[in-house]
Write a protein that holds these residues in place. Structure first.
Motif, mmCIF file in Angstrom:
data_model
loop_
_atom_site.group_PDB
_atom_site.id
_atom_site.type_symbol
_atom_site.label_atom_id
_atom_site.label_comp_id
_atom_site.label_asym_id
_atom_site.label_seq_id
_atom_site.Cartn_x
_atom_site.Cartn_y
_atom_site.Cartn_z
ATOM 1 N N ARG A 105 0.855 -1.264 -0.043
ATOM 2 C CA ARG A 105 0.033 -0.116 -0.114
ATOM 3 C C ARG A 105 0.845 1.261 0.173
ATOM 4 O O ARG A 105 0.632 2.043 -0.746
ATOM 5 N N ARG A 106 1.878 1.320 0.729
ATOM 6 C CA ARG A 106 2.864 2.406 0.855
ATOM 7 C C ARG A 106 3.595 2.789 -0.472
ATOM 8 O O ARG A 106 3.704 3.916 -1.075
ATOM 9 N N GLU A 109 1.279 4.132 -2.837
ATOM 10 C CA GLU A 109 1.260 5.554 -2.449
ATOM 11 C C GLU A 109 2.228 6.429 -3.016
ATOM 12 O O GLU A 109 2.164 7.649 -3.593
ATOM 13 N N TYR A 110 3.353 6.137 -2.806
ATOM 14 C CA TYR A 110 4.429 6.785 -3.348
ATOM 15 C C TYR A 110 4.732 6.774 -4.906
ATOM 16 O O TYR A 110 4.894 7.827 -5.437
ATOM 17 N N LEU A 136 -4.787 5.144 -7.446
ATOM 18 C CA LEU A 136 -4.751 6.201 -6.714
ATOM 19 C C LEU A 136 -4.642 7.420 -7.304
ATOM 20 O O LEU A 136 -5.138 8.471 -6.957
ATOM 21 N N GLU A 140 -7.154 10.588 -7.215
ATOM 22 C CA GLU A 140 -6.716 12.172 -6.868
ATOM 23 C C GLU A 140 -6.927 13.084 -7.857
ATOM 24 O O GLU A 140 -6.579 14.334 -7.450
#
Length: 281
Positions: A105-106, A109-110, A136, A140
């Motif tokens: 998940r991280r 996100e990056y 993601l 956004e």
């Protein structure tokens, strides 16, 4: 459940290495639901089935490392009874799954932070982390154009394209692998997942090397996304897999051999950046 999971991993029914690691951990945890005559029998069964899961795909670093970690957690303690060993197994499995999913998940996100509004990218094969990063970014507000290679011979790119087509603000194009040189000049970035990075070499689905080499020729940056646990300095020897010739051609081969390697090796000098759960390297 373990036999079915071993077969699923071996037949590549599950494509993402992170998903494979989680499924294998769940499968090993299913042993805690069985009855055993003794503590030794239970521990031997855990070791035996963990080995079977790891052997289903020796190239998956996440699978290898998470299975070894679960077994090591049991080896590190002396148990009074089977129930205590089962409880420790479940605890180790939960910890492994939580870490894998959090890292994925991280990293996504990056990865999303590297995707700007209006960007055109090319991706190869099927990486759940790459797909999550794109989703993601779209969520956004970024409008993206994504070229997806089919990723022969398994055509896993087609699955990626179907997933991307369902994401708002993502315009998806499916292309044959050999067309990457035609479309790369239109792209601001190549975005790929990773099976693992060992030393100075990226190991990923077959076709990754030609795309990275062509991207170098067209001055298109290559970014690789995945959990930092897939980056290994030592202690792991990558084993390529040569799969059935029927994936390439169904009719019999007469007078020639069909070679079907599952992965190729890309020198890291062809990779511009690596994004993990710890950020960009």
């Amino acid at each position: 459940m373990i036999d079915e999971t071993v077969e699923e991993i071996r037949e590549m029914q599950t494509h993402s290495s992170s998903v494979v690691a989680v499924k294998a951990a769940h499968a090993l945890a299913s042993l805690t639901e069985r009855e055993f005559r003794s503590l030794d029998d239970y521990l031997r069964d855990v070791e035996h089935n963990s080995t079977a899961l790891r052997q289903a795909n020796p190239s998956h670093a996440s699978l290898q490392n998470t299975q070894r970690e679960i077994v090591a957690a049991l080896d590190a303690e002396d148990f009074d009874d089977i129930e205590a060993a089962k409880a420790r197994t479940q605890e180790a499995v939960r910890a492994v799954i939580e870490r894998v999913e959090m890292a994925k998940r991280r990293a996504a996100e990056y990865g999303a932070m590297a995707l700007e509004d209006g960007m055109t990218v090319l991706t190869h094969d099927y990486s759940s982390t790459v797909l999550e990063a794109i989703e993601l970014a779209g969520r956004e507000g970024a409008e993206l154009t994504v070229y997806v290679t089919e990723a022969r011979p398994r055509y896993l790119g087609r699955k990626s394209a179907r997933t991307l087509a369902a994401i708002d603000r993502v315009e998806t194009h499916l292309v044959v692998d050999s067309a990457c040189g035609h479309f790369l000049p239109e792209c601001e970035r190549v975005l790929m997942g990773m099976d693992c990075i060992v030393g100075e070499t990226l190991y990923n689905r077959i076709g990754s090397l030609p795309i990275a080499a062509t991207a170098a020729e067209t001055d298109t940056p290559v970014t690789v996304i995945g959990s930092g646990a897939k980056i290994i300095d030592d202690g792991f020897v990558f084993e390529n897999e040569f799969r059935s010739s029927s994936e390439v051609m169904r009719e019999p081969a007469e007078g020639f051999w069909i070679e079907n390697p599952a992965y190729d090796a890309t020198p890291l000098r062809l990779v511009d950046s690596v994004i993990t759960d710890e950020g960009m390297r």
